[in-house]
Design a protein around this motif. Structure first.
Motif, PDB file in Angstrom:
ATOM      1  N   ILE A  46      43.663  42.131  38.050  1.00 55.06           N
ATOM      2  CA  ILE A  46      42.771  40.940  38.317  1.00 55.06           C
ATOM      3  C   ILE A  46      41.591  41.380  39.103  1.00 55.06           C
ATOM      4  N   GLY A  47      40.643  40.887  38.752  1.00 55.70           N
ATOM      5  CA  GLY A  47      39.380  40.951  39.476  1.00 55.70           C
ATOM      6  C   GLY A  47      38.648  42.514  39.123  1.00 55.70           C
ATOM      7  N   SER A  48      39.260  42.863  37.994  1.00 57.38           N
ATOM      8  CA  SER A  48      38.438  44.270  37.436  1.00 57.38           C
ATOM      9  C   SER A  48      38.451  44.281  36.068  1.00 57.38           C
ATOM     10  N   ASN A  88      34.799  42.824  38.254  1.00 58.06           N
ATOM     11  CA  ASN A  88      34.583  41.941  37.129  1.00 58.06           C
ATOM     12  C   ASN A  88      34.799  40.494  37.746  1.00 58.06           C
ATOM     13  N   GLU A  89      33.518  39.896  38.312  1.00 61.35           N
ATOM     14  CA  GLU A  89      33.810  38.593  38.924  1.00 61.35           C
ATOM     15  C   GLU A  89      34.296  37.398  38.115  1.00 61.35           C
ATOM     16  N   THR A  90      34.292  37.610  36.858  1.00 64.71           N
ATOM     17  CA  THR A  90      34.662  36.619  36.068  1.00 64.71           C
ATOM     18  C   THR A  90      36.106  36.677  35.665  1.00 64.71           C
ATOM     19  N   THR A  91      36.761  37.515  36.505  1.00 65.27           N
ATOM     20  CA  THR A  91      38.364  37.612  36.376  1.00 65.27           C
ATOM     21  C   THR A  91      38.870  37.559  37.572  1.00 65.27           C
ATOM     22  N   LEU A  92      38.295  37.063  38.505  1.00 70.52           N
ATOM     23  CA  LEU A  92      38.837  37.238  39.862  1.00 70.52           C
ATOM     24  C   LEU A  92      40.048  36.207  39.856  1.00 70.52           C
ATOM     25  N   ARG A 135      29.770  36.104  44.798  1.00 76.30           N
ATOM     26  CA  ARG A 135      30.734  36.693  43.786  1.00 76.30           C
ATOM     27  C   ARG A 135      31.956  36.920  44.086  1.00 76.30           C
ATOM     28  N   THR A 136      32.440  37.001  45.401  1.00 74.93           N
ATOM     29  CA  THR A 136      33.959  37.276  46.049  1.00 74.93           C
ATOM     30  C   THR A 136      34.360  35.997  46.312  1.00 74.93           C
ATOM     31  N   ILE A 137      33.868  34.943  46.407  1.00 73.33           N
ATOM     32  CA  ILE A 137      34.350  33.478  46.929  1.00 73.33           C
ATOM     33  C   ILE A 137      34.378  32.572  45.741  1.00 73.33           C
ATOM     34  N   THR A 138      35.641  32.145  45.629  1.00 70.76           N
ATOM     35  CA  THR A 138      35.855  30.946  44.541  1.00 70.76           C
ATOM     36  C   THR A 138      36.189  29.749  45.351  1.00 70.76           C
ATOM     37  N   LEU A 139      35.748  28.619  44.723  1.00 71.02           N
ATOM     38  CA  LEU A 139      36.046  27.158  45.377  1.00 71.02           C
ATOM     39  C   LEU A 139      36.114  26.344  44.346  1.00 71.02           C
ATOM     40  N   ARG A 179      37.953  37.672  48.377  1.00 67.55           N
ATOM     41  CA  ARG A 179      38.405  39.105  48.354  1.00 67.55           C
ATOM     42  C   ARG A 179      37.427  39.907  48.819  1.00 67.55           C
ATOM     43  N   LEU A 180      37.794  40.832  49.725  1.00 66.73           N
ATOM     44  CA  LEU A 180      36.781  41.785  50.451  1.00 66.73           C
ATOM     45  C   LEU A 180      37.317  43.189  50.551  1.00 66.73           C
ATOM     46  N   THR A 181      36.399  44.168  50.010  1.00 69.89           N
ATOM     47  CA  THR A 181      36.620  45.636  50.402  1.00 69.89           C
ATOM     48  C   THR A 181      36.051  46.016  51.696  1.00 69.89           C
TER      49      THR A 181
END
Length: 926
Positions: free
Chosen positions: A78-80, A100-104, A684-688, A747-749
């Protein structure tokens, strides 16, 4: 038979030799999976394409898999971006996954019958996705408790001193009732519990689904559709749908064990579970799971404040007409007896009951014809849960309920339950004329048996009563046949794509009440039973209570065996009208054999304003068919008021007594659903997601309060029957629920070896009663109308559950270590007394934050350890109102709350009151 057995043995041998030959040609491929910054990626799925042979990476991102030299590996997370890598005889392969931000977000299937799933921020309806990792992250081991602390719109608390509801947790979604949410397993309708909640708990009068019989180890993920979906799935889906997807992988064996107890040293938990996945060559899989759980009771009761235990009235009060000096002398005598007999004023159990659960689940599929994709599948499980909960203590002065020759100090009856649950889903799916077809049969059975111990039947001659009884069994069975077709069409003029789905359903429901043994309900050896003289000093004789104390058994007149069937057809269309606009339309027609027809529909859409910003909404109508339990539950119980024998009937709507109140047969609840929301991706990393909703329900079914002979109309209806009270189900109220759901994830690295996931989610809801439905007879008498749905029931429906819940969580990982921190705010709840004259004991319980912390370490590839605390700060709800005159020392004892007498300290409708819970867990994988 011998030839058939030999053929099966030969087939198994042939398959085994084929499998051995395949394994002999395989090679072992090892490698490491990292992200674009070189950080190890644990939990990544590595599969051999076209098979169910696979594994997942360990804490350091490493994997090892035996595959064919010519195989292609499919590496996904998920997310890649998913990668497909040809082995080409290599034995070592390292993989670097790109974000891959479209599959976060998880791809979901609930709420749509499209042939391909969508990310949960790309759907027309809000869907929460709870993964297996989240399910196992904290100490909760029951599905309802897991969902309560993860999904803000879901709420369930354990009840106490509520008969069968002690063992089947009532669970709700968006502030509605337990029976207004539909539960699916692998997309197939799940049967409900046999129990109808008739006590003063959330969902009084309703029938829910017992999700706690499903082992968490068997669950791949849970999808919570927060939107009315009766047009798609049928009855019950007014508040939404919960779809439990069972595990379907073949990556080996996983096992875990959890032990813990509360800060008070009680509520001990021992739980162990295991899951094993096996491949069936290249054609299928078998996934089996099992669980054993033993949870001891915890007790948060207060001291019984009855002034007199041995010398008082049946309620523990002073006999009338005594002077203060006489009361003091009587009190001294009573205290001496308490000391002599060692009586413990903590005489009941208030908290979770003892429960033991063990069971197993299976999920399997096998491709019969690879060329056509024809696949057979089966899923199901068997679970047994036994429980032991206390009733109210019977004081030695309660002579109508106690035999002092058996229990000279009174007694605490125990209600012992046995919940048996079985289910099986079988089916075939494949391609027919270009359509994906699915034919299935789903059978489910749930039963609840009552055995009462440490009890007696007081109406039997002195010294002769047994001390335990079988009190009867409730049974619910359901069989559902489904046939569905779906197809994605891409060559349609004007529109981009069109997914067409249609099908039908035939369902049979059956509800049974089985009578208990005669002693559990009998009234002595004759029609009058044992005559006693009340301890209050009143010389007028009265009769002792009939039936087993704590829970009187079901009588032969209560026994029933009723069935019904329904036929349904549906059409579901979903289309990407343009690249920006997604539209979904659904319609469903049903016919029930017991109340008639229903037609429901739904229109939903999603529009992308910007690439990372969209609005979505829906409008539709739905329904909920009255359950068979509500239609046919009948019960006779014996209750006492001031030493008077009182028979109370719960009658069904076919009973002439119910009809005499002008109440007709139960009909379906009808709903209208509206929602409007937005979805967004930020940086890119935050979904709302933010979704507002309104649910209007007409003809909502409730269980009335008790009508007593003190009312002239009731007395006339009951006539010469030997009963003093009656209650029944009715489509009595219309309600409106408004709310707002908010979910945000990031999600943060943080570095090459550290990662952080943040989640904020909230639900705000408000339910109000908009109107009442009764009858001309009830409307003509205000007292009858107030009893139909009194202020206590209204408060329970409108304010009995948190109107708001906020969930904040942070999951941090560094190399082999991880920390999970979560805090949940449970909003305020309210209680009201049924009598307006006692409104001064109405109470509002303030909102509270409950915080959980878990620390984990992946010690080696196959072993991880976790320790943690649920309710880290030992938070309790506000205490219940206690009458200052209701205490054991008072000479002016108040009976405003004689049932409580200081023994119940907290309300159980908010988040429970076990306090802090400490636990440790071991996870193994092979």
């Amino acid at each position: 038979m011998e030839n058939l057995f030999s053929a099966r043995v030969g087939l198994v041998a042939a398959l085994s030799l084929t499998g051995f030959a395949a394994v002999a040609q395989n090679i072992t491929v090892t490698g490491r999976v990292t992200n674009t910054t070189g950080q190890a990626q644990p939990g990544v799925t590595v599969l051999e394409r076209g098979t169910t042979n696979g594994t997942s990476t360990d804490a350091d991102g490493r994997f090892s898999l035996s595959v064919s030299p010519a195989a292609t590996l499919v590496v996904s997370a998920i997310g890649s971006t998913t990668q497909q890598i040809s082995v080409s005889g290599r034995t070592s392969i390292d993989v670097r996954l790109a974000d891959n931000e479209t599959t976060l977000n998880e791809v979901v299937v609930t709420g749509s019958r499209a042939t391909e799933g969508r990310s949960n921020i790309l759907t027309t309806s809000p869907v929460d996705v709870i993964s297996a990792r989240e399910i196992k992250a904290y100490a909760q081991t029951d599905v309802t408790q897991i969902l309560t602390y993860i999904a803000p719109s879901f709420q369930s608390t354990r009840q106490t001193v509520t008969d069968g509801t002690d063992f089947v947790d009532p669970a709700t979604l968006r502030g509605l009732g337990p029976d207004q949410v539909l539960v699916l397993v692998n997309g197939k309708r799940r049967h409900t519990s046999a129990l109808v909640n008739i006590n003063g708990t959330p969902g009084r009068g309703s029938v829910g689904t017992d999700m706690n019989v499903i082992p968490p180890a068997a669950i791949k993920r849970i999808e919570v559709l927060r939107e009315g979906a009766a047009a798609q799935y049928g009855s019950d889906a007014i508040a939404g749908v919960i779809n439990i997807q069972l595990k379907d992988d073949t990556t080996g064996v996983q096992a875990s064990s959890t032990v813990g107890q509360t800060v008070e040293g009680d509520g001990e938990l021992f739980q162990a579970d295991a899951n094993a996945g096996f491949g069936l060559g290249r054609r299928g899989f078998v996934d089996v799971s099992g669980q054993f759980s033993n949870r001891s009771y915890f007790d948060r009761s207060g001291r019984d404040t009855a002034p007199l235990i041995y010398k008082g009235t049946s309620g523990g009060n002073y006999p009338s007409g005594l002077s203060d000096d006489q009361k003091r002398a009587l009190k001294a005598e009573d205290n001496a007896l308490i000391a002599q007999n060692g009586f413990n004023r903590r005489d009941i159990r208030v908290g979770a009951s003892d429960t033991r659960t063990y069971g197993g689940f299976l999920n399997a599929a096998y491709t019969l014809a690879p060329s056509s994709g024809l696949e057979a599948y089966v899923a199901g499980g068997v679970t047994r849960r036994t429980g032991r909960g206390g009733a109210l203590y019977r004081l030695p002065t309660q002579t109508t309920q106690v035999d002092l020759s058996i229990y000279p100090n009174g007694f605490l009856p125990f209600i012992n339950s046995t919940v048996d649950d079985q289910s099986i889903i079988t089916g075939l799916r494949g391609t027919v004329l270009g359509f994906q077809a699915d034919l299935s049969n789903t059978f489910g059975r749930n039963s609840l048996r009552y055995d009462i111990t440490n009890t007696l039947n007081a109406s039997l001659p002195l010294g002769t009563s047994p001390t335990e009884f079988y009190a009867g069994t409730l049974v619910f069975q359901q069989n559902t046949v489904n046939l569905g077709f779906s197809r994605k069409l891409v060559s349609i003029p004007v529109i981009s794509t069109l997914n067409v789905a249609f099908g039908g359903e035939f369902r049979v429901d059956n509800f049974q009440i089985k009578a208990g043994e005669p002693g559990s309900y009998a009234n002595g050896l004759n029609e009058q039973g044992r005559v006693v003289t009340p301890a209050s000093g009143n010389t007028a004789a009265t009769y002792a209570s009939a039936g087993s104390q704590g829970f009187a058994g079901y009588r032969p007149s209560d026994a029933t065996d009723r069935s019904r069937n329904n036929v349904a057809g549906y059409l579901d269309l979903e289309s990407d009208i343009t690249e920006k606009l997604l539209v979904s339309v659904a319609g469903r027609a049903e016919r029930y054999s017991d109340f008639g027809n229903n037609l429901s529909g739904k229109l939903a859409a999603r529009y992308s304003i910007l690439p990372d910003l969209a609005i979505r909404g829906n409008i539709g109508n739905g329904f909920r068919a009255p359950s068979l339990q509500q239609r046919y539950f009948t019960n006779s119980s014996t209750q006492f008021t001031s030493g008077e024998l009182r028979e109370v009937l719960t009658t069904n709507n076919d009973n002439p007594l119910t009809r005499a109140f002008g109440i007709g047969p139960l009909k379906q609840e009808k709903s209208k659903n509206y929602s409007l929301g937005l979805t967004a991706r930020v940086l890119r990393t935050i979904t709302l997601t933010v979704d507002a909703y309104q649910i209007d329900i007409d003809d909502r079914i409730v269980l009335s309060s008790q009508y007593n002979r003190g009312n002239a109309t009731v007395n006339q209806i009951l006539g010469s029957l030997p009963v003093q009270g009656i209650q029944f189900f009715a489509n009595a109220v219309n309600t409106r629920t408004r709310g707002l759901d908010i979910v945000a994830n990031e999600r943060l690295t943080l570095g090459p070896d550290s990662r952080l996931t943040l989640t904020a989610a909230a639900n705000f809801n408000e339910t109000t009663v908009r109107g009442f439905n009764s009858s001309a007879i009830i409307d003509a008498n205000p007292a009858l109308q107030n009893t139909l749905f009194d202020r206590s029931q209204r408060a329970r429906l409108e304010n009995g559950q948190p109107r708001s819940k906020i969930n904040l969580s942070a999951d941090y990982g560094y190399k082999i270590f991880s920390a999970n921190l979560r805090t949940v705010r449970f909003g305020e709840v309210q209680t009201k007394d049924a009598n307006p004259a006692r409104s001064f004991i109405d109470q509002t319980f303030s909102a509270k934050w409950v915080t959980d912390l878990v620390l984990s370490a992946q010690v080696i590839k196959n072993l991880s350890l976790s320790v943690g605390v649920n309710n880290l700060f030992n938070v309790y709800p506000d205490r219940l109102y206690q009458d200052p005159n209701n205490n054991e020392q008072s000479l002016n004892y108040s009976t405003l709350d004689a049932t409580n007498r200081g023994r119940f300290l907290y309300s159980s409708n908010q988040f429970g009151y076990s306090g802090a819970f400490y636990f440790g867990r071991v996870n193994l994988s092979f």
